[in-house]
Write an enzyme that holds these catalytic residues in place. Sequence first.
Site, PDB file in Angstrom:
ATOM      1  N   LYS A  22       0.909  -1.234   0.019  1.00  0.00           N
ATOM      2  CA  LYS A  22       0.100  -0.141  -0.197  1.00  0.00           C
ATOM      3  C   LYS A  22       0.865   1.331   0.118  1.00  0.00           C
ATOM      4  O   LYS A  22       0.746   2.109  -0.993  1.00  0.00           O
ATOM      5  CB  LYS A  22      -1.255  -0.119   1.363  1.00  0.00           C
ATOM      6  N   ASN A  23       1.756   1.242   0.771  1.00  0.00           N
ATOM      7  CA  ASN A  23       2.685   2.533   0.978  1.00  0.00           C
ATOM      8  C   ASN A  23       3.657   2.693  -0.088  1.00  0.00           C
ATOM      9  O   ASN A  23       3.869   3.954  -0.333  1.00  0.00           O
ATOM     10  CB  ASN A  23       3.371   2.333   2.355  1.00  0.00           C
ATOM     11  N   ARG A  93      -4.352  10.543   5.019  1.00  0.00           N
ATOM     12  CA  ARG A  93      -3.303  11.243   5.202  1.00  0.00           C
ATOM     13  C   ARG A  93      -2.389  11.327   3.938  1.00  0.00           C
ATOM     14  O   ARG A  93      -1.816  12.453   3.435  1.00  0.00           O
ATOM     15  CB  ARG A  93      -3.040  10.868   6.472  1.00  0.00           C
ATOM     16  N   CYS A 117      -3.512  12.332  13.483  1.00  0.00           N
ATOM     17  CA  CYS A 117      -4.248  11.131  13.257  1.00  0.00           C
ATOM     18  C   CYS A 117      -4.264  10.360  14.620  1.00  0.00           C
ATOM     19  O   CYS A 117      -3.295  10.886  15.480  1.00  0.00           O
ATOM     20  CB  CYS A 117      -4.159  10.486  12.263  1.00  0.00           C
ATOM     21  N   ARG A 122       1.725  14.582  13.330  1.00  0.00           N
ATOM     22  CA  ARG A 122       1.955  14.354  11.862  1.00  0.00           C
ATOM     23  C   ARG A 122       1.960  15.483  11.126  1.00  0.00           C
ATOM     24  O   ARG A 122       1.056  15.807  10.135  1.00  0.00           O
ATOM     25  CB  ARG A 122       1.020  13.276  11.182  1.00  0.00           C
ATOM     26  N   ASP A 316       5.733   0.454  12.020  1.00  0.00           N
ATOM     27  CA  ASP A 316       4.478  -0.095  11.647  1.00  0.00           C
ATOM     28  C   ASP A 316       4.288  -1.496  11.851  1.00  0.00           C
ATOM     29  O   ASP A 316       3.190  -2.282  11.626  1.00  0.00           O
ATOM     30  CB  ASP A 316       4.238   0.084   9.968  1.00  0.00           C
ATOM     31  N   ARG A 408      -8.165  -0.504   5.556  1.00  0.00           N
ATOM     32  CA  ARG A 408      -7.135   0.322   5.062  1.00  0.00           C
ATOM     33  C   ARG A 408      -5.861  -0.350   4.331  1.00  0.00           C
ATOM     34  O   ARG A 408      -5.217   0.175   3.544  1.00  0.00           O
ATOM     35  CB  ARG A 408      -6.845   1.587   5.854  1.00  0.00           C
TER      36      ARG A 408
HETATM   37  N1  EPU Z   1       7.564  14.704  10.513  1.00  0.00           N
HETATM   38  C1  EPU Z   1       7.809  15.817  10.769  1.00  0.00           C
HETATM   39  N2  EPU Z   1       7.557  16.661   9.788  1.00  0.00           N
HETATM   40  C2  EPU Z   1       7.219  16.537   8.528  1.00  0.00           C
HETATM   41  C3  EPU Z   1       6.948  14.951   8.405  1.00  0.00           C
HETATM   42  C4  EPU Z   1       7.403  14.125   9.243  1.00  0.00           C
HETATM   43  O1  EPU Z   1       8.187  16.050  11.966  1.00  0.00           O
HETATM   44  O2  EPU Z   1       7.134  17.014   7.825  1.00  0.00           O
HETATM   45  C5  EPU Z   1       7.822  13.408  11.481  1.00  0.00           C
HETATM   46  C6  EPU Z   1       6.592  12.648  11.765  1.00  0.00           C
HETATM   47  O3  EPU Z   1       5.563  13.276  12.683  1.00  0.00           O
HETATM   48  C7  EPU Z   1       7.274  11.220  12.482  1.00  0.00           C
HETATM   49  C8  EPU Z   1       8.385  11.049  11.396  1.00  0.00           C
HETATM   50  O4  EPU Z   1       8.683  12.548  10.991  1.00  0.00           O
HETATM   51  O5  EPU Z   1       7.709  11.604  13.715  1.00  0.00           O
HETATM   52  C9  EPU Z   1       8.223  10.185  10.338  1.00  0.00           C
HETATM   53  O6  EPU Z   1       7.120  10.549   9.758  1.00  0.00           O
HETATM   54  P1  EPU Z   1       6.940  10.346   8.112  1.00  0.00           P
HETATM   55  O7  EPU Z   1       6.888  11.516   7.289  1.00  0.00           O
HETATM   56  O8  EPU Z   1       8.316   9.502   7.724  1.00  0.00           O
HETATM   57  O9  EPU Z   1       5.650   9.351   7.889  1.00  0.00           O
HETATM   58  P2  EPU Z   1       4.674   9.534   6.580  1.00  0.00           P
HETATM   59  O10 EPU Z   1       5.632   9.344   5.400  1.00  0.00           O
HETATM   60  O11 EPU Z   1       3.716  10.221   6.856  1.00  0.00           O
HETATM   61  C10 EPU Z   1       4.912   6.846   6.203  1.00  0.00           C
HETATM   62  C11 EPU Z   1       3.951   5.708   6.298  1.00  0.00           C
HETATM   63  C12 EPU Z   1       3.381   5.398   7.415  1.00  0.00           C
HETATM   64  C13 EPU Z   1       4.661   5.172   8.370  1.00  0.00           C
HETATM   65  C14 EPU Z   1       5.694   6.184   8.231  1.00  0.00           C
HETATM   66  C15 EPU Z   1       7.068   5.956   9.171  1.00  0.00           C
HETATM   67  C16 EPU Z   1       2.764   5.945   4.068  1.00  0.00           C
HETATM   68  C17 EPU Z   1       1.346   6.401   3.331  1.00  0.00           C
HETATM   69  N3  EPU Z   1       2.597   6.203   5.427  1.00  0.00           N
HETATM   70  O12 EPU Z   1       4.214   7.927   6.559  1.00  0.00           O
HETATM   71  O13 EPU Z   1       2.655   4.307   7.448  1.00  0.00           O
HETATM   72  O14 EPU Z   1       4.475   4.749   9.847  1.00  0.00           O
HETATM   73  O15 EPU Z   1       6.071   6.567   7.027  1.00  0.00           O
HETATM   74  O16 EPU Z   1       7.622   4.781   8.600  1.00  0.00           O
HETATM   75  O17 EPU Z   1       3.868   5.642   3.450  1.00  0.00           O
HETATM   76  C18 EPU Z   1       0.966   2.593   8.118  1.00  0.00           C
HETATM   77  O18 EPU Z   1       1.058   2.185   7.103  1.00  0.00           O
HETATM   78  O19 EPU Z   1       0.319   2.304   8.760  1.00  0.00           O
HETATM   79  C19 EPU Z   1       1.592   3.967   8.353  1.00  0.00           C
HETATM   80  C20 EPU Z   1       1.311   4.854   9.308  1.00  0.00           C
END
Ligand code: EPU
Length: 451
Positions: A22-23, A93, A117, A122, A316, A408
Amino acid sequence: MDAFEIEGGARLAGEIRVNGSKNAALPLMAASLLTDQPLTLADVPDLSDIRNMRHLLDELGVEINQPQPGQLTLQTTDTSESHARYDIVKTMRASVCVLGPLLAARGRARVSLPGGCAIGQRPIDLHLHGLEALGARFQLEQGDVIGHVPGGRLVGNRIFLGGSFGSTVLGTANIISAATLARGTTIVESAACEPEIVDLANLLNRMGARISGAGSPRITIEGVDQLGGASHRVIPDRIEAGTLMVAAAITRSELTITNCPLDALMAATNRLEAIGVVVEPADDALSMRSKVRISAGESLSPCDITTQPHPGFPTDLQAQFMALLAVADGHSVITEKIFPERFLHVAELSRMGARLFRQGPTTIVSGVGRLVGAPVMASDLRASAGLVLAALAARGTSRILRVYHLDRGYERLEERLAAVGARIKRIGLDEHESPQPKVVVRKGIAPAYQP
Ligand code: EPU
């Protein structure tokens, strides 16, 4: 609202295939905004998040067809709309991953701010910082981030993408997607190293982009004038694979997992081996599509886990491993370094007899040998998976409420687990119906600590 009813204690046996990720698929689908030529993606899982992304891209002028199950063709036919509306973004998101492609291809984007969330606050500050470094300008209006590119084309730059919790996966996806069409070269330092980023770079390169270093903390992108169509097979889902491994371990079963991205799961298999679970790949070479046999005996050892950016242990899989360690033979320590608040499953696992002591970003797990069935509430995608795993091993019947969270990210999980021997079924529950499963209380069980 659907729930799962699970009669715990059944051993699993047989073979189960891991679906496409998915991701990985979500940013790959968003890459269709970068070209007017068709993209064909294979092994796209049939999940509510994928359907949400289809809906969003459809609103943004991408025509999407599904010639056969798991295959999508995506082609931009209309570039007039650049607004990712709150109605869609609030349900998923990851919608934010259209921001970079829209700015690069259309010079404008309006994307509703995702907000927090169940797993934490986030923010998207790193996404905006990176895109600003490429020349985009942003303002906030009515909860929407409105971006435009003065002069119409982004310009390559050096970007440091590290934040307090490491890099950002979707932020890296946004920046590298945007930089493909920028004038000049972009260097992203402290880029996310997740396999989903490598998969995205591979697709973009097939479309004509010039990206090197994906999978390492430094990614270099030489901008090109245009991108074309491509065909691509989505990598298997490493989190689904890890979840299935824990399913075998927690039920003390033997399961063969195919299409398994073992090469992306070393942190998880390292912890499984520390727990005493046997992980046997069918051949020596680590690959993204391995066949692997997982087996576990009665005794499971405790271990310590700290979640980290890839290649560290994935956040995850934290809830799923907490369920497993809850039935191990001693004390384990789980520390969450990506989403320090991602512990909603602690209270629900405690309802099943797990002994969990949470203090800030750390939870101490005192193994109890056997959990007991209970009605529990799913709160987010991975927490739900942890509850399903706990229920598979628990004595008696559990009901997992609100499994739409699970839907999801796991396609027909109940059918696939039932096919390897789990006693699990989906039931439709009226919101007001009181869930009253038969709960077997084990004599002498330690009272659960409710944080
Ligand atoms: N963060 C910031 N600023 C930003 C972006 C992120 O401070 O602009 C922080 C976040 O709050 C968090 C950390 O950086 O503490 C990592 O967040 P990241 O941006 O890497 O998360 P994401 O890209 O929004 C993806 C996956 C998540 C997974 C995370 C971490 C997708 C669609 N989602 O989210 O997957 O937990 O990376 O590996 O790719 C899930 O599949 O259940 C899921 C939540």
